[in-house]
Each structure stands twice: as C-alpha cells, then as structure tokens.
Design a protein around this motif. Sequence first.
Motif, PDB file in Angstrom:
ATOM      1  N   THR A 206       0.853  -1.189   0.000  1.00 51.52           N
ATOM      2  CA  THR A 206       0.000   0.000   0.000  1.00 51.52           C
ATOM      3  C   THR A 206       0.882   1.230   0.000  1.00 51.52           C
ATOM      4  N   SER A 207       0.384   2.251  -0.694  1.00 48.76           N
ATOM      5  CA  SER A 207       1.151   3.489  -0.780  1.00 48.76           C
ATOM      6  C   SER A 207       0.200   4.636  -1.069  1.00 48.76           C
ATOM      7  N   THR A 208       0.724   5.825  -1.044  1.00 49.08           N
ATOM      8  CA  THR A 208      -0.049   7.022  -1.366  1.00 49.08           C
ATOM      9  C   THR A 208       0.169   7.378  -2.821  1.00 49.08           C
ATOM     10  N   VAL A 209      -0.966   7.544  -3.532  1.00 49.55           N
ATOM     11  CA  VAL A 209      -0.912   7.808  -4.973  1.00 49.55           C
ATOM     12  C   VAL A 209      -1.435   9.219  -5.226  1.00 49.55           C
ATOM     13  N   TYR A 210      -0.717   9.986  -6.024  1.00 46.92           N
ATOM     14  CA  TYR A 210      -1.121  11.340  -6.401  1.00 46.92           C
ATOM     15  C   TYR A 210      -1.525  11.345  -7.878  1.00 46.92           C
ATOM     16  N   LEU A 211      -2.730  11.884  -8.127  1.00 45.62           N
ATOM     17  CA  LEU A 211      -3.237  11.973  -9.493  1.00 45.62           C
ATOM     18  C   LEU A 211      -3.441  13.439  -9.837  1.00 45.62           C
ATOM     19  N   LYS A 212      -2.908  13.879 -10.926  1.00 44.21           N
ATOM     20  CA  LYS A 212      -3.021  15.263 -11.387  1.00 44.21           C
ATOM     21  C   LYS A 212      -4.164  15.375 -12.402  1.00 44.21           C
ATOM     22  N   GLN A 213      -4.992  16.398 -12.196  1.00 42.76           N
ATOM     23  CA  GLN A 213      -6.093  16.701 -13.115  1.00 42.76           C
ATOM     24  C   GLN A 213      -6.942  15.455 -13.385  1.00 42.76           C
ATOM     25  N   HIS A 214      -7.386  14.850 -12.280  1.00 41.49           N
ATOM     26  CA  HIS A 214      -8.188  13.633 -12.383  1.00 41.49           C
ATOM     27  C   HIS A 214      -9.672  14.021 -12.485  1.00 41.49           C
ATOM     28  N   THR A 215     -10.398  13.316 -13.353  1.00 35.66           N
ATOM     29  CA  THR A 215     -11.830  13.583 -13.544  1.00 35.66           C
ATOM     30  C   THR A 215     -12.640  12.692 -12.601  1.00 35.66           C
ATOM     31  N   ILE A 216     -13.500  13.352 -11.795  1.00 34.23           N
ATOM     32  CA  ILE A 216     -14.335  12.640 -10.814  1.00 34.23           C
ATOM     33  C   ILE A 216     -15.785  12.721 -11.293  1.00 34.23           C
ATOM     34  N   HIS A 217     -16.445  11.585 -11.387  1.00 37.03           N
ATOM     35  CA  HIS A 217     -17.847  11.502 -11.768  1.00 37.03           C
ATOM     36  C   HIS A 217     -18.681  11.165 -10.525  1.00 37.03           C
ATOM     37  N   TYR A 218     -19.804  11.856 -10.366  1.00 41.53           N
ATOM     38  CA  TYR A 218     -20.680  11.622  -9.204  1.00 41.53           C
ATOM     39  C   TYR A 218     -22.104  12.030  -9.555  1.00 41.53           C
ATOM     40  N   GLU A 219     -23.059  11.632  -8.671  1.00 39.27           N
ATOM     41  CA  GLU A 219     -24.466  11.986  -8.807  1.00 39.27           C
ATOM     42  C   GLU A 219     -24.808  13.097  -7.809  1.00 39.27           C
ATOM     43  N   GLN A 220     -25.361  14.182  -8.315  1.00 38.42           N
ATOM     44  CA  GLN A 220     -25.739  15.314  -7.483  1.00 38.42           C
ATOM     45  C   GLN A 220     -27.245  15.263  -7.213  1.00 38.42           C
ATOM     46  N   THR A 221     -27.610  15.320  -5.928  1.00 38.70           N
ATOM     47  CA  THR A 221     -29.027  15.323  -5.529  1.00 38.70           C
ATOM     48  C   THR A 221     -29.501  16.764  -5.364  1.00 38.70           C
ATOM     49  N   HIS A 222     -30.615  17.084  -5.985  1.00 41.29           N
ATOM     50  CA  HIS A 222     -31.198  18.424  -5.913  1.00 41.29           C
ATOM     51  C   HIS A 222     -32.535  18.353  -5.175  1.00 41.29           C
ATOM     52  N   VAL A 223     -32.804  19.350  -4.318  1.00 49.89           N
ATOM     53  CA  VAL A 223     -34.058  19.433  -3.552  1.00 49.89           C
ATOM     54  C   VAL A 223     -34.649  20.817  -3.769  1.00 49.89           C
ATOM     55  N   GLN A 224     -35.907  20.849  -4.189  1.00 52.55           N
ATOM     56  CA  GLN A 224     -36.599  22.112  -4.427  1.00 52.55           C
ATOM     57  C   GLN A 224     -37.854  22.168  -3.537  1.00 52.55           C
ATOM     58  N   PHE A 225     -37.974  23.264  -2.794  1.00 50.35           N
ATOM     59  CA  PHE A 225     -39.131  23.455  -1.919  1.00 50.35           C
ATOM     60  C   PHE A 225     -40.287  24.044  -2.728  1.00 50.35           C
ATOM     61  N   LEU A 226     -41.398  23.334  -2.755  1.00 48.62           N
ATOM     62  CA  LEU A 226     -42.557  23.759  -3.531  1.00 48.62           C
ATOM     63  C   LEU A 226     -43.653  24.406  -2.703  1.00 48.62           C
ATOM     64  N   GLY A 227     -43.560  24.293  -1.395  1.00 49.70           N
ATOM     65  CA  GLY A 227     -44.580  24.881  -0.526  1.00 49.70           C
ATOM     66  C   GLY A 227     -45.065  23.882   0.503  1.00 49.70           C
ATOM     67  N   TYR A 228     -46.284  24.098   0.972  1.00 49.84           N
ATOM     68  CA  TYR A 228     -46.877  23.228   1.984  1.00 49.84           C
ATOM     69  C   TYR A 228     -48.161  22.616   1.438  1.00 49.84           C
ATOM     70  N   ASP A 229     -48.488  21.463   2.003  1.00 50.72           N
ATOM     71  CA  ASP A 229     -49.709  20.776   1.606  1.00 50.72           C
ATOM     72  C   ASP A 229     -50.392  20.237   2.858  1.00 50.72           C
ATOM     73  N   ASN A 230     -51.728  20.176   2.820  1.00 52.37           N
ATOM     74  CA  ASN A 230     -52.512  19.665   3.932  1.00 52.37           C
ATOM     75  C   ASN A 230     -52.882  18.219   3.654  1.00 52.37           C
ATOM     76  N   VAL A 231     -52.526  17.351   4.584  1.00 54.11           N
ATOM     77  CA  VAL A 231     -52.807  15.924   4.440  1.00 54.11           C
ATOM     78  C   VAL A 231     -53.473  15.431   5.720  1.00 54.11           C
ATOM     79  N   SER A 232     -54.031  14.226   5.631  1.00 57.98           N
ATOM     80  CA  SER A 232     -54.670  13.566   6.779  1.00 57.98           C
ATOM     81  C   SER A 232     -55.667  14.501   7.458  1.00 57.98           C
TER      82      SER A 232
END
Length: 367
Positions: A206-232
């Motif tokens: 095992t060792s420490t590896v350094y990567l220059k200008q590496h491309t990272i791919h990931y999934e971004q979660t977005h949350v948008q507030f639409l207001g309030y709703d009355n239930v039950s």
Amino acid sequence: MKMFPMMLYMLVLVLAASTQGTFGQVQGSAGVPTDVNGEYISKINSIVICWQHMQGATQYQVQTIFPDGSTKLYNTSIHALVLKDVERGSSYKFTVRHSRDEGFARIASDLTVTTQNITEVSGGMSVSVNVNDTSIFTWAETLKMNNNKNNNNINNNNNNNNTIPCLTYTMEICQRVEVLREWTTNESLVSDVRILEHFDEETNRTSTVYLKQHTIHYEQTHVQFLGYDNVSCETHTSNQLHFACDGLTKGMNYTYRVSVYHAGRWVGAYEEGMFVATGYVAPVVVVKELLTGLDIYLLACGILLTILMTAFVMSLVCGWDRVVNDVAVRKDKMRKAKAAEMDKKMKAKVLTEGFINDQTQAGPRYP
C-alpha cells in the motif's frame, strides 16, 4: 207560549256550539311554539336566527327593524334566516310569521339581537390538552355569545340550553407538511486527487498515490421546496365553538379552518390558522417559601430594634444609668488607688537601688 221552550232550547245549543269553537281556537293559539332564537357572530359580522318548523307551513316572513328605524320583509322557505354585514354596536328587532290559508300569522314574540362594537370582538383560539392527550379548542367569544343568547331570549320559555338548533360549527384539522421535489443529475469535476493507502496488486503493498487533473464523476441530488400541503384531514362538528380532537401528533404542524353553518347551509369561515400540537403537561406544584431572604433580614432588624427599645425603657424605669455611673466611679477609684500603690512601690524600689549603688561606689573603708 208553547214555542218559547223550543226557542230557548235552540238558543242554548247555539251558545254551546259557539263557546266550544272559541275555546278550540284559543287552545290552538296557545299551542304555537315560541322558541325563536337569535345569535350575533362577531367574526363574520352576521346575525343568525331560527325557529321551530310549523307543520304545514310552506313559507315564512321575517320582518326586520333596523337600527335607523327602517323595516324590511324577508321571505324564506326554511325556518331560519341569516342577516350579514350588520351594523356593529346596534340592535335589530325580528318578528317571524308563518303562512296560513288566510295569510301569515305571527308565531312568536319579537326577538331583539344586539351586535358588538369592533373593540369588543374577542381574540382567537386557545388550546388545552387534558391527561388523555385530547386537545380541546375553545374561543373566548363562546361565553359572550352564550350571554347574548340569554339576554336576547329572555322571554323564551325554551331557553334552557346555550345552543341554537339551526346553527352548527365545523373544524377541519389537517397536517401541514412540506412539499419537496427531489431529482439527481450526473456531474463531474477535474481536480488533483491524493489516494491514501492505495493497494498495488503487483507489489502487494500500500502506498499514497497522487493523481493530477483527475476527472471525478458523481451523482448530485437536488431538492426544491414547492410549498406546503394539507394531508390527513379530519372534520369535527359541534353546536358551539368547542371541539375535542384526539390523535394529534406532538410537535407536528397543523392547519385548522372553522366554518359556520346555518340550517345546513354554509354561512362563512369563522377563523383559520395554524398551530403546533402539544402533549399533556402535568401541573408543576410550586412550594412557596414562608420567608424569603429579605423577610428574614427585616425580621432580624425588627427584633434587634425591639430589644434596644425594651432595654432603653427598662433602663429608664429601673434607674440603670445611676447604677452604671456608680460602677464607673468605683472602678475609677480602684484604678487610682492601684496607681498610687504602684507609685509608692516604685519610689521605694528606686530608693533601695540608689542606696545600694552608693554603698558600692564608696568601696571598703579601713580603720
């Protein structure tokens, strides 16, 4: 002369028949219901009245006398009437009639309803929770409305309760939840990366590896507030502004809407708003201290002052000042006598020491 007894007999029969018909009409008039009720609801600024339905009546007339003295006749097919947008701080007089074959007949005595000024309108809702976690909702206006009903129906023989039969309230309670919209997108970024404890299968280390200008791919979660709703949502019905609701979740946000119904018809929204459900809170017993720190300080000062005053009075009565003076004089005499004795001893000692010194300095004498 033979016809006279016959004529007298016929006259008695006619009078008897006439008397029986008059009695039936009075009895029927006395049997007319007089339970006309009225109520002023300040939140919607309306007067509602209702009365018992007359059998066979197809139409009713309500003669209304306004505060300025003007009159207006309202026709209705139901045994109820709503008068909206009334003048505050005034009195309205109502006379109800029902339809008959020969016209309209009055069914009750006049009813007077007094409205409130805008400054007399009560506050909003109050909530309390009992030991069974039942939330009880009440309004301060309930007491005023009951008092007004007692005053407006003072001549009503059926005014034993504090509710109007044709007037009902509903309270709709709903949970207030946030409405959110969530979605994900594929994102990427370029950055320098340092990988710690990277295992190399070729070297089996095992060792420490350094990567220059590496491309990272990931999934971004977005949350948008639409207001309030009355239930039950759930709806509670009551004949007065008093509702008991079970099953509310502690800490949850709720919305409520109170509506007024008159003879089954919607009159208006009495009040609406939001609240946070709370659980039952046991009453806290607070033990009140008999004496606080300030009380103890004042009490001690009072006792000390009392002792001083008592000692002063006793000294005046018993002549303690003379006794104290005598004791002081005796002590002074003893002190002076002791000082004189000490002076005498010191003089004697000085003479003795002087004589001894003189004898020693003279030396021995020979004959």
